[in-house]
Scaffold this active site. Structure first.
Site, PDB file in Angstrom:
ATOM      1  N   CYS A 101      86.304 102.535  24.481  1.00 50.49           N
ATOM      2  CA  CYS A 101      84.882 102.200  24.366  1.00 50.49           C
ATOM      3  C   CYS A 101      84.532 101.146  25.402  1.00 50.49           C
ATOM      4  O   CYS A 101      85.293 100.187  25.592  1.00 50.49           O
ATOM      5  CB  CYS A 101      84.590 101.683  22.956  1.00 50.49           C
ATOM      6  SG  CYS A 101      82.860 101.266  22.672  1.00 50.49           S
ATOM      7  N   HIS A 143      81.714 109.531  18.261  1.00 50.81           N
ATOM      8  CA  HIS A 143      81.923 108.142  18.691  1.00 50.81           C
ATOM      9  C   HIS A 143      80.576 107.452  18.934  1.00 50.81           C
ATOM     10  O   HIS A 143      80.346 106.333  18.447  1.00 50.81           O
ATOM     11  CB  HIS A 143      82.790 108.138  19.965  1.00 50.81           C
ATOM     12  CG  HIS A 143      83.000 106.797  20.574  1.00 50.81           C
ATOM     13  ND1 HIS A 143      84.241 106.206  20.678  1.00 50.81           N
ATOM     14  CD2 HIS A 143      82.126 105.901  21.118  1.00 50.81           C
ATOM     15  CE1 HIS A 143      84.112 105.011  21.253  1.00 50.81           C
ATOM     16  NE2 HIS A 143      82.841 104.808  21.536  1.00 50.81           N
ATOM     17  N   GLU A 144      79.694 108.140  19.682  1.00 50.87           N
ATOM     18  CA  GLU A 144      78.395 107.524  19.999  1.00 50.87           C
ATOM     19  C   GLU A 144      77.516 107.414  18.751  1.00 50.87           C
ATOM     20  O   GLU A 144      76.796 106.431  18.570  1.00 50.87           O
ATOM     21  CB  GLU A 144      77.663 108.316  21.093  1.00 50.87           C
ATOM     22  CG  GLU A 144      78.426 108.476  22.405  1.00 50.87           C
ATOM     23  CD  GLU A 144      78.985 107.183  22.970  1.00 50.87           C
ATOM     24  OE1 GLU A 144      78.457 106.093  22.673  1.00 50.87           O
ATOM     25  OE2 GLU A 144      79.985 107.260  23.707  1.00 50.87           O
ATOM     26  N   HIS A 147      78.057 104.320  16.843  1.00 54.02           N
ATOM     27  CA  HIS A 147      77.356 103.140  17.376  1.00 54.02           C
ATOM     28  C   HIS A 147      75.955 103.002  16.760  1.00 54.02           C
ATOM     29  O   HIS A 147      75.479 101.887  16.553  1.00 54.02           O
ATOM     30  CB  HIS A 147      77.222 103.223  18.893  1.00 54.02           C
ATOM     31  CG  HIS A 147      78.470 102.852  19.656  1.00 54.02           C
ATOM     32  ND1 HIS A 147      79.066 101.612  19.564  1.00 54.02           N
ATOM     33  CD2 HIS A 147      79.221 103.548  20.546  1.00 54.02           C
ATOM     34  CE1 HIS A 147      80.128 101.567  20.371  1.00 54.02           C
ATOM     35  NE2 HIS A 147      80.244 102.731  20.965  1.00 54.02           N
TER      36      HIS A 147
HETATM   37 NI    NI Z   1      81.728 103.186  22.375  1.00 50.73          NI
END
Ligand code: NI
Length: 180
Positions: A101, A143-144, A147
């Site tokens: 990341c 993954h995004e 966030h």
């Molecule tokens: Ni990330």
């Protein structure tokens, strides 16, 4: 003019805040965020970015899988801006693979993710898009998406022994050790 922003690093409280939905894609504010995300991602070796990483707590991500020194095996795709994204798993099947990341430099870890997902998002033209993703691209999306919920990938690591320094990670993937 390019608009490269500073990337928020782990410990920054904004990375732990749930992001707000975008209600007006055509507003100058939204367009500025999209441009800043595109320019900032293009300035890195990353394959994705989320608005909270440039300290903007809004639901916008970019998925941009491409082979790079960070991810040599990544498939090549056109970078895609996704606004107010959501997803559901198409099966319970998950697989562990390596992630890193931009907000957590120098670290890689094995993270379990759904292999096949159905995603929905609004594109930059305001059109609602529904599509299926699999494998590495599905992994980037998850993954995004994390966030946007105030999570980072390390939250999903099952065993602390799955966390590597980046230098050891590069040694490991170059070795002949069978990979779990
Ligand atoms: Ni990330």
């Amino acid at each position: 003019m390019t608009d490269i922003r500073e990337i928020a690093q782990l410990g920054n409280p904004l990375l732990r805040c749930p992001a707000e939905p975008i209600t007006d894609i055509d507003s100058p504010e939204s367009q500025t965020i999209i441009k800043a995300l595109q320019d900032t991602l293009a300035s890195t070796q990353g394959v994705g970015i989320a608005a909270p990483q440039i300290s903007v707590s809004k639901q916008i991500i970019i998925i941009a899988s491409r082979p790079s020194t960070r991810y040599p095996q990544a498939p090549l795709m056109t970078p895609t801006v996704m606004i107010n994204p959501s997803f559901k798993a198409l099966s319970d099947e998950k697989e562990k693979d390596w992630e890193g990341c931009l907000s957590i430099p120098g670290i890689r870890a094995l993270v379990p993710r759904y292999k096949n997902i159905l995603i929905t998002y609004t594109n930059t033209n305001g059109i609602l898009v529904e599509t299926c993703l699999e494998g590495f691209v599905a992994r980037i999306f998850q993954h995004e998406f994390d966030h946007l919920e105030g999570k980072v990938y390390l939250d999903n690591v099952i065993d602390n022994r799955d966390i590597f320094s980046e230098s050891e990670y590069f040694k490991f993937i170059a070795s002949d050790i069978p990979k779990a």
